[in-house]
Motif scaffolding. Structure first.
Motif, PDB file in Angstrom:
ATOM      1  N   ARG A 354       0.756  -1.261  -0.027  1.00  0.00           N
ATOM      2  CA  ARG A 354      -0.016   0.053   0.131  1.00  0.00           C
ATOM      3  C   ARG A 354       0.890   1.114   0.156  1.00  0.00           C
ATOM      4  N   GLY A 385      -8.088  -0.454   2.101  1.00  0.00           N
ATOM      5  CA  GLY A 385      -7.941   0.461   3.299  1.00  0.00           C
ATOM      6  C   GLY A 385      -8.578   1.886   2.893  1.00  0.00           C
ATOM      7  N   TYR A 386      -8.798   2.036   1.592  1.00  0.00           N
ATOM      8  CA  TYR A 386      -9.375   3.321   1.350  1.00  0.00           C
ATOM      9  C   TYR A 386     -10.924   3.154   1.814  1.00  0.00           C
ATOM     10  N   LEU A 387     -11.586   4.271   2.091  1.00  0.00           N
ATOM     11  CA  LEU A 387     -13.144   4.546   2.376  1.00  0.00           C
ATOM     12  C   LEU A 387     -13.715   4.016   1.019  1.00  0.00           C
ATOM     13  N   GLU A 390     -14.237   6.331  -1.739  1.00  0.00           N
ATOM     14  CA  GLU A 390     -12.652   6.673  -2.443  1.00  0.00           C
ATOM     15  C   GLU A 390     -12.537   5.538  -3.323  1.00  0.00           C
ATOM     16  N   ARG A 391     -12.849   4.232  -3.182  1.00  0.00           N
ATOM     17  CA  ARG A 391     -12.715   3.227  -4.237  1.00  0.00           C
ATOM     18  C   ARG A 391     -13.570   3.261  -5.334  1.00  0.00           C
ATOM     19  N   GLN A 558      -8.002   1.225  13.346  1.00  0.00           N
ATOM     20  CA  GLN A 558      -8.586   2.563  12.539  1.00  0.00           C
ATOM     21  C   GLN A 558      -7.498   3.572  12.542  1.00  0.00           C
ATOM     22  N   GLY A 569      -8.667   5.483   7.191  1.00  0.00           N
ATOM     23  CA  GLY A 569      -8.853   4.131   6.848  1.00  0.00           C
ATOM     24  C   GLY A 569      -8.604   3.122   7.774  1.00  0.00           C
ATOM     25  N   THR A 570      -8.132   2.082   7.403  1.00  0.00           N
ATOM     26  CA  THR A 570      -7.885   0.736   8.563  1.00  0.00           C
ATOM     27  C   THR A 570      -6.712   0.307   7.939  1.00  0.00           C
ATOM     28  N   HIS A 588      -1.460   8.370   2.818  1.00  0.00           N
ATOM     29  CA  HIS A 588      -3.036   7.988   2.289  1.00  0.00           C
ATOM     30  C   HIS A 588      -3.126   8.913   1.485  1.00  0.00           C
ATOM     31  N   GLN A 589      -3.702   8.609   0.198  1.00  0.00           N
ATOM     32  CA  GLN A 589      -4.249   9.445  -0.814  1.00  0.00           C
ATOM     33  C   GLN A 589      -3.037  10.510  -1.062  1.00  0.00           C
TER      34      GLN A 589
END
Length: 864
Positions: A354, A385-387, A390-391, A558, A569-570, A588-589
Motif C-alpha cells: 500500500r 484500506g480506502y474508504l 474513495e474506491r 482504525q 482508513g484501516t 494516504h491519498q
C-alpha cells in the motif's frame, strides 16, 4: 510531500534518443530493437515495442533491460451458443456487440446447462465472465416466469469488493434488454442497511464476497430462505485466488453453503472462473468438494505482448556493511509510470504494498506537474484500506478513461474490466507466475498489443528471475493448493455450522475426514455440546466471529487524524505492529502522516499530517522451539526435518530510510508486546564434520547460517506458491532442541499453510537455486540482491557470503534425489489476509526478514 531530491534518472525518459537496449539472450526470445522511427509521444497508439524503445532511450536506461520476451498475436475460434439458451439472452449479448461466442464459452455454457459444475481456466480477457453469465441469465429468465417472480436465483462470489461492484455494472448493462427479469445487486459491507432487505426479498442475482457469505448470509439463513431455496448457480470468480489458508477457509464456507442449500431443497451448480492454472479441476474440486469439469482450451484472440525484464541500476550509495545498493523498484516504477503518461499511454503500475502504491503515485504526480500540470491530475493510487466512496470514485475514473495512470496494489489485479490499457508496470515479482501473468494481462484487453515490464526489487528472487527468464517464461503456472482439513481452519467452521443448524453425524462427511475427531475437542472447550443425535453451539456470541477467513485475526486498526478525529482508513490487525507503530510514516491519498500513538486495546492509531524526508521500516526478533518432528530424512551427515514449531515474535524497533534512495538515517526502539504462533516448519541441521569440509569455523558459522537462511527465504516463493511475507525463518549456531547448527523456515499462519511442507519436498532444487543466487551475485561480501534482508533485526550482522556458499555445497552433496511425481508446484499461497510472520532470524533471538516496504496489500473487504 516534496520530492525535490529525486535522482536525475527521472529525467532520462524525457529525452527521446534511439539506442539498442542490452538484452539477456535465450533461445526462445526475440529481443527487441530500437531502430524504428519515433511516433507521436501523445498519441497512445504506438506499438508496444515502440513504447518500450522510448522508455529505454538514453544510455543509462538501455542497460536496465535484461531480457525481452515477445508473445505473438493469436487468432480466435468461434462457436455457437447451446440451443437451450433463451433467445432473449442471445439477443442481449448481440446488442452488446458479441455476435458469436468463443469455443470455450459455448462449451462451458453447455456443461452449466447440463447441471455439471465447471471451471473455466483461460487467459486474462478471454471472456470467462460471459461463459457463466449466459447460462445464468437464461436460467434467471426462466425463473422470472414463476408465480413469485423468483423461481431461480444465482450467487456470485468475488475475492474483492471492487470486482463484485465491477461485475454488477457489467451484468446490469448486459441484462438491460431483459427488463426486470434480472435483478442484480451487490450485498457487502458497504451496502446500506435499507437496501439489504430488498436484496433478500427480491434480488435474483446477488454479488458478494466470501467474507459476507461467512459472517452475514449463512448465519442469517432463515432470512435468506427464499433465495437459498431457489439457488440454481453459485459463481466463484477468480477462484485461483482462493489458496493457502484463505482458500481453505473459503472451502469450508462453501461446504456450509451447500449444507444449508440442501436443507432448503436446493443443489446449486458451481461455475468457477480462473486465470490459467495447473490442474484447475483438481483445485476447483478441493475448493467446492464437488466433481468439476475443466474447460481450459483458450479460444479467444490475443494481441501481441512485449514483456520486458528490468533491473534498476546500482547507485553510488552503500547500505549496511558497505554493501552496494540498487535503485528501488518503487522509484523505477514511478519513473516508468511518469514516462508512459507523458506518451499518452494508459497504464497501471502494480506494486506489492500500500505504501509503495502511494509513493509511486505521488512521485509521478510531482514529475508530471513539471511537464504538464493538468496531466498530474490523471494519475492516482488505488489500494485496500480506502474508504468505500474513495474506491468507487477511482474505479469509475479508471473505467471511463479519466485516469491515465494508476499505481495499484493487487486489489486491482483481479478481473475488473479496465479495457483500453496499453501497458503494465510490475514493481517487484508478485510472488507467483500466475499472479505475474494476471497482472500483465490487465493491458491489451481489447485485443490490441500490450507492453508489460517487470521491475526487479533488490532481493535474491527478483535478481535471479531477471537474469533467468526461463524461470518465468518456460515454466507452467503454479497449482492452487489448499488444505480445508487444517484443524485451525476447520474447527471454527464446525462451530459456525452447528449454530446455523445442529450438526449431525450425516453432515460430517461434507466437512472432511478430520471433522469427527475435532468434535470431542470442541466439546471439551465448551464450544459445542452433544444432545441426542446432534452437536449444538453453546455460547451467546456468534460462532462466525470465531475466525476471520482472511487469516487476519482481531479487529482492523482504525487510522484517525489526531487534530480532526477524521477516519482516514484501516490497517489489518496483524500488520499494525509493523505499519502503524508509534513514529511510523503512513501514506494516504498522496498525503503523508506520522503515527503519534498506537492503542492496541482500542485498535486505534492516531496520526498527524507531516512532511518527513524519510519512510519507516519495522524490525523484529524471533525465537523458535520444536514441538513435534513429523518427518526427517538424512542429508549426508545432517538431517532435513518437517514438523510443528512455536514461534515467538516481537517488533523491537524501526528504521528511518531516506525516500527513493533507501539510505538508512537511524533506528528507534519500540516497546510492543510479543506474539506467539504455532505453525509448521522445515529445518536442516549440519554436523561438525560437514562444517569442517565446508571450511566453516566457529568465527563465521553464525554468518554462514544467517546468510543461507536469508537467501533461502528469498528464493522459496519460486518453489512454493507463497510470498516472502508469508514465511519466516530462524538460524541458530546451536539450537537447544536439535543440539546442532540449524536453519528453520516456517509458515506465517496458525497451523501452517503448506509452504514449509513444499520446501521440504523440493529442498534439493530450492537450496540449489539458493546457492546459485548467492554465488552468482557480483557483490564482494553480500548485498540485498543475495544475502542481506532489509528487515533483519540484527542489522544483517553476522553474514558471511562465501561461508554460506561452501556450507550449501557440502549440504547439497548429501541431498537425496527428489521424486518427480508431476506435482511441480504443491505450495499454497495466502494472498489475502496472510499473517505476515515478519521473520527470518539467527541465534535464539532471531532478526526479522521482509521486504523494504510493508506487507503486500491484503485487500480485505470489511463486513459487519
Amino acid at each position: 510531500m516534496a520530492f525535490n531530491h529525486l535522482p536525475a534518472g527521472v529525467h532520462d525518459a524525457l529525452a527521446p534518443l534511439s539506442v539498442t537496449p542490452v538484452t539477456h539472450s535465450v533461445p526462445m526470445a526475440k529481443n527487441h530493437r530500437s531502430d524504428r522511427p519515433p511516433t507521436d509521444t501523445r498519441s497512445g497508439t504506438a506499438a508496444p515495442g515502440d513504447v518500450l524503445d522510448r522508455l529505454t532511450s538514453g544510455p543509462s536506461r538501455a542497460s536496465r533491460i535484461t531480457h525481452t520476451e515477445h508473445l505473438p498475436p493469436r487468432a480466435g475460434r468461434h462457436a455457437v451458443w447451446p440451443d437451450r439458451i433463451r433467445a432473449e439472452v442471445i439477443a442481449a449479448v448481440r446488442d452488446a456487440g458479441i455476435e458469436h461466442p468463443w469455443a470455450h464459452q459455448a462449451r462451458a455454457a453447455e456443461h452449466a446447462l447440463d447441471g455439471e459444475s465447471v471451471v473455466v481456466a483461460t487467459g486474462t480477457a478471454s471472456g470467462k465472465s460471459l461463459s457463466y453469465l449466459v447460462p445464468v441469465l437464461s436460467t434467471l429468465l426462466d425463473g422470472s416466469e414463476a408465480p413469485n417472480g423468483r423461481g431461480a436465483t444465482a450467487l456470485y462470489l468475488a475475492p474483492t469488493k471492487a470486482l463484485a461492484a465491477d461485475q454488477c455494472r457489467s451484468v446490469k448493462e448486459l441484462s438491460q434488454p431483459l427488463g426486470h427479469s434480472v435483478r442484480a445487486a451487490v450485498h457487502d459491507g458497504d451496502t446500506p442497511f435499507e437496501e439489504r432487505e430488498w436484496i433478500r426479498q427480491y434480488a435474483n442475482y446477488v454479488l458478494t464476497n466470501p467474507d459476507m457469505l461467512h459472517r452475514g448470509i449463512l448465519p442469517s439463513h432463515p432470512r435468506w430462505s427464499s433465495f437459498l431455496k431457489a439457488l440454481k448457480y453459485v459463481v466463484i470468480d477468480e477462484c485461483h485466488t482462493y489458496r493457502g489458508v484463505f482458500g481453505s477457509h473459503v472451502a469450508q464456507v462453501l461446504r456450509r453453503l451447500r449444507r444449508l442449500c440442501a436443507r432448503y431443497g436446493a443443489s446449486p451448480v458451481f461455475l468457477l472462473a480462473s486465470a490459467t492454472a495447473a490442474e484447475p479441476a483438481v483445485a476447483a474440486r478441493r475448493l467446492t468438494g464437488l466433481p468439476v469439469v475443466e474447460v481450459a482450451d483458450d479460444a479467444s484472440p490475443r494481441g501481441e505482448l512485449v514483456f520486458a525484464l528490468w533491473e534498476p541500476p546500482l547507485t553510488e550509495l552503500h547500505g549496511e556493511k558497505g554493501a552496494p545498493v540498487r535503485r528501488t523498484a518503487t522509484a523505477e516504477a514511478a519513473d516508468l509510470l511518469t514516462d508512459l503518461a507523458v506518451q499518452g499511454v494508459r497504464s497501471v503500475a502494480f506494486v506489492r504494498s500500500r505504501r509503495g502504491a502511494e509513493l509511486i503515485s505521488v512521485i509521478a504526480q510531482e514529475r508530471l506537474a513539471e511537464v504538464d500540470r493538468p496531466l498530474a491530475r490523471r494519475v492516482a493510487a488505488y489500494r485496500g484500506g480506502y474508504l468505500p466512496e474513495e474506491r468507487r470514485a477511482l474505479e469509475r475514473a479508471l473505467h471511463s478513461g479519466e485516469l491515465l495512470g494508476l499505481a495499484a496494489t493487487n486489489a486491482l489485479e483481479l478481473g475488473m474490466d479496465v479495457s483500453g490499457l496499453d501497458a503494465v508496470v510490475i514493481a517487484g515479482y508478485p510472488g507467483t507466475r500466475a499472479s505475474l501473468w494476471q497482472q500483465a494481462g490487465r493491458a491489451g484487453r481489447s485485443g490490441q498489443g500490450a507492453l508489460a515490464v517487470l521491475v526487479a526489487r533488490d532481493d535474491p528472487l527478483d535478481t535471479f528471475l531477471v537474469h533467468h527468464p526461463e524461470a518465468l517464461f518456460d515454466r507452467p503456472v503454479e497449482s492452487t493448493v489448499l488444505d480445508p482439513d487444517n484443524p485451525y481452519v476447520l474447527a471454527p467452521h464446525l462451530c459456525a455450522a452447528a449454530e446455523e443448524l445442529p450438526l449431525t453425524d450425516e453432515d460430517l462427511a461434507l466437512f472432511g475426514p478430520t471433522a469427527e475427531e475435532l468434535l470431542p475437542q470442541l466439546e471439551a472447550a465448551k464450544l459445542l455440546r452433544r444432545r441426542t443425535r446432534a452437536w449444538h453451539w453453546t455460547r451467546r456470541e456468534r460462532a462466525a466471529d470465531l475466525t476471520d477467513i482472511r487469516g487476519q485475526g482481531g479487529r482492523p486498526v482504525q487510522v484517525v487524524e489526531e487534530g480532526t478525529g477524521r477516519l482516514l482508513g484501516t490497517v489489518d490487525e496483524g500488520a499494525a505492529h509493523t505499519s502503524v507503530h508509534e513514529g511510523a510514516v503512513h501514506l494516504h491519498q498522496g498525503r503523508t502522516y506520522v503515527v503519534r500513538s498506537l492503542d492496541l486495546e482500542d485498535s486505534v492509531a492516531l496520526v498527524e499530517q507531516a512532511s518527513p524526508s524519510y519512510t519507516t521500516v519495522a524490525r523484529d526478533t524471533t525465537s523458535i522451539s520444536v514441538l513435534e518432528t513429523d518427518t526427517e530424512i538424512p542429508w549426508g551427515d545432517g538431517r532435513l526435518c518437517f514438523g510443528s514449531v512455536e514461534v515467538t515474535n516481537q517488533v523491537v524497533s524501526f528504521l528511518r530510510r531516506r525516500v527513493i534512495t533507501g539510505e538508512v538515517l537511524g533506528e528507534t526502539k519500540l516497546d510492543l508486546p510479543p506474539r506467539t504462533l504455532r505453525t509448521r516448519a522445515v529445518w536442516w541441521t549440519v554436523t561438525e564434520d560437514q562444517l569442517d569440509r565446508a571450511r566453516v569455523d566457529p568465527e563465521i558459522l553464525g554468518g554462514a547460517l544467517h546468510a543461507a537462511e536469508h537467501a533461502s527465504i528469498g528464493m522459496l516463493p519460486l518453489f512454493a506458491t507463497c510470498d516472502r511475507w508469508d514465511i519466516g525463518g530462524v538460524s541458530v549456531p546451536l539450537h537447544p532442541d536439535t543440539l546442532l547448527p540449524t536453519v528453520f523456515v516456517y509458515d506465517g499462519h496458525p497451523g501452517g499453510a503448506g509452504f514449509a511442507e513444499r520446501a521440504f519436498h523440493t529442498a534439493r532444487s530450492w537450496l540449489t537455486a539458493t546457492r546459485q543466487a548467492i554465488a552468482s551475485c557480483e557483490c564482494e561480501a553480500g548485498c540485498p540482491s543475495c544475502i542481506q534482508s532489509p528487515k533483519c533485526g540484527n542489522g544483517n550482522d553476522p553474514l558471511h557470503k562465501r561461508g554460506a556458499v561452501r556450507l550449501l555445497d557440502v549440504l547439497l552433496e548429501g541431498a537425496p534425489e527428489e521424486k518427480t511425481d508431476g506435482t511441480e508446484e504443491a505450495g499454497a499461497a495466502g494472498p489475502a489476509g496472510a499473517v505476515a510472520p515478519e521473520g527470518d532470524g539467527d541465534r535464539i533471538s532471531a532478526p526479522a526478514d521482509g521486504p523494504a516496504e510493508e506487507a503486500p496489500d491484503r485487500q480485505v473487504p470489511p463486513v459487519p
